[in-house]
Design a protein around this motif. Structure first.
Motif, mmCIF file in Angstrom:
data_model
loop_
_atom_site.group_PDB
_atom_site.id
_atom_site.type_symbol
_atom_site.label_atom_id
_atom_site.label_comp_id
_atom_site.label_asym_id
_atom_site.label_seq_id
_atom_site.Cartn_x
_atom_site.Cartn_y
_atom_site.Cartn_z
ATOM 1 N N LEU A 139 -7.246 6.889 9.128
ATOM 2 C CA LEU A 139 -8.307 7.141 8.152
ATOM 3 C C LEU A 139 -9.511 6.234 8.394
ATOM 4 O O LEU A 139 -10.658 6.665 8.280
ATOM 5 N N GLN A 140 -9.256 4.991 8.746
ATOM 6 C CA GLN A 140 -10.355 4.069 9.039
ATOM 7 C C GLN A 140 -11.089 4.480 10.315
ATOM 8 O O GLN A 140 -12.304 4.392 10.391
ATOM 9 N N SER A 141 -10.347 4.921 11.316
ATOM 10 C CA SER A 141 -10.970 5.314 12.591
ATOM 11 C C SER A 141 -11.868 6.528 12.446
ATOM 12 O O SER A 141 -12.944 6.588 13.026
ATOM 13 N N THR A 142 -11.409 7.503 11.691
ATOM 14 C CA THR A 142 -12.138 8.769 11.602
ATOM 15 C C THR A 142 -13.073 8.840 10.405
ATOM 16 O O THR A 142 -13.992 9.653 10.384
ATOM 17 N N GLY A 143 -12.834 7.996 9.405
ATOM 18 C CA GLY A 143 -13.570 8.095 8.163
ATOM 19 C C GLY A 143 -12.918 9.150 7.296
ATOM 20 O O GLY A 143 -12.349 10.117 7.800
ATOM 21 N N ALA A 144 -12.971 8.968 5.994
ATOM 22 C CA ALA A 144 -12.304 9.916 5.099
ATOM 23 C C ALA A 144 -12.674 9.615 3.659
ATOM 24 O O ALA A 144 -13.135 8.521 3.335
ATOM 25 N N THR A 145 -12.446 10.580 2.827
ATOM 26 C CA THR A 145 -12.486 10.375 1.388
ATOM 27 C C THR A 145 -11.064 10.585 0.898
ATOM 28 O O THR A 145 -10.485 11.651 1.104
ATOM 29 N N VAL A 146 -10.506 9.534 0.323
ATOM 30 C CA VAL A 146 -9.104 9.571 -0.093
ATOM 31 C C VAL A 146 -8.969 9.106 -1.535
ATOM 32 O O VAL A 146 -9.792 8.348 -2.034
ATOM 33 N N LYS A 147 -7.927 9.573 -2.160
ATOM 34 C CA LYS A 147 -7.614 9.128 -3.519
ATOM 35 C C LYS A 147 -6.423 8.196 -3.429
ATOM 36 O O LYS A 147 -5.357 8.572 -2.946
ATOM 37 N N SER A 157 0.837 -1.196 0.000
ATOM 38 C CA SER A 157 0.000 0.000 0.000
ATOM 39 C C SER A 157 0.876 1.253 0.000
ATOM 40 O O SER A 157 1.943 1.261 0.624
ATOM 41 N N PRO A 158 0.404 2.314 -0.657
ATOM 42 C CA PRO A 158 1.149 3.583 -0.581
ATOM 43 C C PRO A 158 1.020 4.232 0.803
ATOM 44 O O PRO A 158 1.803 5.103 1.153
ATOM 45 N N THR A 162 -14.379 6.449 -0.322
ATOM 46 C CA THR A 162 -14.930 7.036 0.889
ATOM 47 C C THR A 162 -14.995 5.955 1.956
ATOM 48 O O THR A 162 -15.613 4.904 1.761
ATOM 49 N N LEU A 163 -14.317 6.211 3.053
ATOM 50 C CA LEU A 163 -14.265 5.264 4.169
ATOM 51 C C LEU A 163 -15.183 5.755 5.281
ATOM 52 O O LEU A 163 -15.003 6.863 5.771
ATOM 53 N N PRO A 164 -16.135 4.925 5.702
ATOM 54 C CA PRO A 164 -16.941 5.317 6.856
ATOM 55 C C PRO A 164 -16.105 5.175 8.127
ATOM 56 O O PRO A 164 -15.144 4.394 8.156
ATOM 57 N N PRO A 165 -16.431 5.914 9.187
ATOM 58 C CA PRO A 165 -15.661 5.767 10.428
ATOM 59 C C PRO A 165 -15.802 4.364 11.011
ATOM 60 O O PRO A 165 -16.915 3.833 11.103
ATOM 61 N N ARG A 166 -14.685 3.796 11.360
ATOM 62 C CA ARG A 166 -14.638 2.501 12.053
ATOM 63 C C ARG A 166 -13.671 2.666 13.232
ATOM 64 O O ARG A 166 -12.518 2.243 13.161
ATOM 65 N N PRO A 167 -14.130 3.280 14.312
ATOM 66 C CA PRO A 167 -13.239 3.664 15.424
ATOM 67 C C PRO A 167 -12.831 2.485 16.319
ATOM 68 O O PRO A 167 -13.145 2.424 17.500
ATOM 69 N N PHE A 168 -12.085 1.561 15.753
ATOM 70 C CA PHE A 168 -11.701 0.340 16.445
ATOM 71 C C PHE A 168 -10.870 0.607 17.696
ATOM 72 O O PHE A 168 -11.040 -0.078 18.708
#
Length: 167
Positions: A51-59, A41-42, A66-72
């Motif tokens: 990014l997974q914890s907070t959620g984000a839109t990334v390229k 992965s880059p 678009t990643l939904p928040p998954r605050p593990f």
């Protein structure tokens, strides 16, 4: 007039020494950036975890995701709060008894429990936002079985750790 109080042992010096050693100690749970590199992965595991914890839109490459928040991490720490709190209290008691080594062991135990709690959230996967159909399809194409969020190869899961450090 005498109070009737007698001092059997004066451990003030050991209490002060323990306080000095452990003042400003932190127990941190997460993914240290310096141990988070990934070849597939880059982004490194620390970045992916954030990014997974907070959620984000990334390229990523030519794709926008678009990643939904998954605050593990937050969930795992909250799940283990009663147990970690008990160890933090025991650490404080050990300091007041002048036993810095026992206090450090209690801090380490708190870190281990919180780390394992975060890993358990990923391991069960049932409380995290489910994967999109697009992600499930990509996993199938790559030969990855299972539909647990954040758990395709275990790289993120295995990067979760804790440290006890002085500020």
């Amino acid at each position: 007039m005498r109070s009737g109080l007698s001092i059997r042992a004066d451990n003030a010096a050991s209490v002060l020494d323990a306080l000095k050693q452990l003042t400003g100690m932190d127990v941190l749970v997460g993914i240290p950036a310096d141990k988070a590199a990934r070849e597939d992965s880059p982004l490194n595991n620390a970045e992916i975890g954030y990014l997974q914890s907070t959620g984000a839109t990334v390229k990523i490459g030519d794709q926008t995701v678009t990643l939904p928040p998954r605050p593990f991490l937050d969930m795992g720490i909250e799940d283990t709060k009663p147990r970690t709190t008990a160890h933090l209290k025991a650490a404080a008691r050990a300091v007041l008894e002048g036993n810095a080594d026992a206090a450090l062991i209690e801090l380490e135990s708190a870190g281990q429990i919180a780390r394992d709690g975060a890993k358990a959230v990923i391991g069960s996967g049932d409380r995290l936002h489910p994967l999109s159909e697009k992600t499930l399809e990509r996993r199938r194409q790559e030969g990855v079985t299972g539909d647990k969020p954040l758990y395709a190869h275990g790289f993120l899961l295995n990067s979760i750790t804790y440290i006890v450090r002085k500020q």
